[in-house]
Design a protein around this motif. Structure first.
Motif, PDB file in Angstrom:
ATOM      1  N   TYR A  71     -18.060 -45.560 -65.965  1.00 43.00           N
ATOM      2  CA  TYR A  71     -16.638 -45.777 -65.700  1.00 43.00           C
ATOM      3  C   TYR A  71     -16.389 -46.856 -64.657  1.00 43.00           C
ATOM      4  O   TYR A  71     -15.237 -47.227 -64.400  1.00 43.00           O
ATOM      5  N   SER A  72     -17.439 -47.385 -64.025  1.00 48.49           N
ATOM      6  CA  SER A  72     -17.267 -48.383 -62.965  1.00 48.49           C
ATOM      7  C   SER A  72     -16.662 -49.680 -63.488  1.00 48.49           C
ATOM      8  O   SER A  72     -16.087 -50.454 -62.719  1.00 48.49           O
TER       9      SER A  72
ATOM     10  N   LEU B 186     -12.967 -49.196 -63.163  1.00 47.51           N
ATOM     11  CA  LEU B 186     -12.640 -49.151 -61.735  1.00 47.51           C
ATOM     12  C   LEU B 186     -12.685 -50.547 -61.119  1.00 47.51           C
ATOM     13  O   LEU B 186     -11.782 -50.937 -60.367  1.00 47.51           O
TER      14      LEU B 186
ATOM     15  N   ARG C 166      -9.775 -52.730 -62.317  1.00 44.59           N
ATOM     16  CA  ARG C 166      -8.530 -52.353 -61.627  1.00 44.59           C
ATOM     17  C   ARG C 166      -8.486 -52.921 -60.215  1.00 44.59           C
ATOM     18  O   ARG C 166      -7.487 -53.538 -59.806  1.00 44.59           O
ATOM     19  N   ASP C 167      -9.564 -52.747 -59.453  1.00 48.89           N
ATOM     20  CA  ASP C 167      -9.545 -53.186 -58.059  1.00 48.89           C
ATOM     21  C   ASP C 167      -9.526 -54.705 -57.927  1.00 48.89           C
ATOM     22  O   ASP C 167      -8.887 -55.249 -57.020  1.00 48.89           O
TER      23      ASP C 167
ATOM     24  N   TYR D  95     -10.766 -43.667 -67.687  1.00 55.14           N
ATOM     25  CA  TYR D  95     -11.195 -42.832 -66.558  1.00 55.14           C
ATOM     26  C   TYR D  95     -11.485 -43.706 -65.334  1.00 55.14           C
ATOM     27  O   TYR D  95     -11.113 -43.370 -64.206  1.00 55.14           O
ATOM     28  N   GLY D  96     -12.157 -44.841 -65.568  1.00 56.63           N
ATOM     29  CA  GLY D  96     -12.448 -45.752 -64.465  1.00 56.63           C
ATOM     30  C   GLY D  96     -11.189 -46.346 -63.856  1.00 56.63           C
ATOM     31  O   GLY D  96     -11.111 -46.542 -62.636  1.00 56.63           O
ATOM     32  N   MET D  97     -10.189 -46.611 -64.692  1.00 56.18           N
ATOM     33  CA  MET D  97      -8.932 -47.151 -64.186  1.00 56.18           C
ATOM     34  C   MET D  97      -8.223 -46.168 -63.252  1.00 56.18           C
ATOM     35  O   MET D  97      -7.486 -46.567 -62.356  1.00 56.18           O
ATOM     36  N   GLN D  98      -8.450 -44.884 -63.467  1.00 52.25           N
ATOM     37  CA  GLN D  98      -7.778 -43.854 -62.674  1.00 52.25           C
ATOM     38  C   GLN D  98      -8.631 -43.335 -61.518  1.00 52.25           C
ATOM     39  O   GLN D  98      -8.104 -42.730 -60.589  1.00 52.25           O
ATOM     40  N   ALA D  99      -9.945 -43.569 -61.586  1.00 51.25           N
ATOM     41  CA  ALA D  99     -10.844 -42.986 -60.594  1.00 51.25           C
ATOM     42  C   ALA D  99     -10.650 -43.598 -59.216  1.00 51.25           C
ATOM     43  O   ALA D  99     -10.547 -44.819 -59.071  1.00 51.25           O
TER      44      ALA D  99
ATOM     45  N   PHE E 131      -8.307 -44.003 -57.155  1.00 49.77           N
ATOM     46  CA  PHE E 131      -7.187 -44.938 -56.991  1.00 49.77           C
ATOM     47  C   PHE E 131      -6.611 -44.847 -55.582  1.00 49.77           C
ATOM     48  O   PHE E 131      -6.427 -43.762 -55.040  1.00 49.77           O
TER      49      PHE E 131
END
Length: 249
Positions: A76-77, A80, A83-84, A178-182, A184
């Motif tokens: 999921y990274s 993530l 997103r960041d 899931y990575g987009m939400q992890a 946050f």
């Protein structure tokens, strides 16, 4: 010599800003002109922002997936990291560097053309504060609309990354989401919006400064436009470092 010239230019810029932020003769006229500049500088930039953002979001996702191959790194990274990257840098710093070329050159060439065609001189003869009348609406309009461009940028960049997950087999959609939400952090959104306000002011004020003091003809207008874009880009990068240190420490 370079230091002396730079200090003289900075002092001239400060005096110019004092004229720009003087009290308007008629607030109603300033507000009407500000609305016009919002549409000209902000709304007209939306198509460019959308096109660039969706492709950059897709490219970031693809590159992260191709380079994150270690079994020790969670799947999921990719979501993530996408997103960041979008929230911390692309949606504000990189976007404003791009807009410095479009909006900055537009402002500098418009003001510069008015200077060489003596329209600014005519305003001064009529007793109007030309810097305040012409440039304050541009600064207010662009600074006001910049956070909206950032929000559009964030949304379409995420859509670009999501499109990679949906239309290719590089990464499962569930893992990407899931990575987009992890993990946050809401502050990252505010961090990007705060930086964009500073960058919007830099673009509008610096480009206006170079356009306002043009001397000569069409060739000098083109040079002023280039100088405005280059200076805006340099100051955006400088303040990116400063604001990152202040806001994320």
């Amino acid at each position: 010599m370079i230091i002396t010239t730079s200090l003289a230019t900075f002092g001239r810029y400060c005096m110019f800003m004092r004229k720009v932020f003087g009290r308007p003769d008629k607030w109603s006229v300033t507000m009407r002109r500000t609305l016009t500049e919002i549409f000209k500088l902000g709304v007209d930039s939306i198509p460019l922002v959308l096109i660039i953002s969706v492709f950059i979001g897709a490219v970031i996702t693809i590159q992260m997936q191709l380079n994150v191959t270690s079994p020790l790194i969670p799947a999921y990274s990719v979501g993530l990291a996408t997103r960041d990257i979008v929230l911390l840098e692309f949606s504000n710093s990189i976007l404003c560097l791009i807009l410095a070329g479009k909006v900055g050159s537009n402002i500098a060439s418009e003001i510069g053309t008015m200077r060489v065609t003596e329209q600014i001189d005519a305003l001064e003869i009529m007793g109007i504060n030309s810097a305040n009348f012409l440039i304050l609406p541009k600064i207010l309009g662009f600074v006001f609309f910049m956070p909206i461009l950032v929000i559009f940028c964030i949304g379409t960049a995420f859509v670009g990354g999501f499109g990679v997950a949906v239309f290719t087999d590089m990464i499962p959609v569930s893992r990407f989401l899931y990575g987009m939400q992890a993990m946050f952090q809401e502050w990252y959104v505010w961090y990007g919006l705060i930086k964009s306000l500073f960058f919007a002011f830099i673009i509008a004020s610096t480009s206006s400064f170079y356009g306002y003091y043009v001397k000569g003809g069409a060739l000098e207008v083109g040079k002023a436009s280039t100088d405005g874009v280059v200076s805006s880009s340099v100051f955006i990068l400088l303040f990116d470092v400063i604001l990152t240190k202040l806001l994320l420490q």
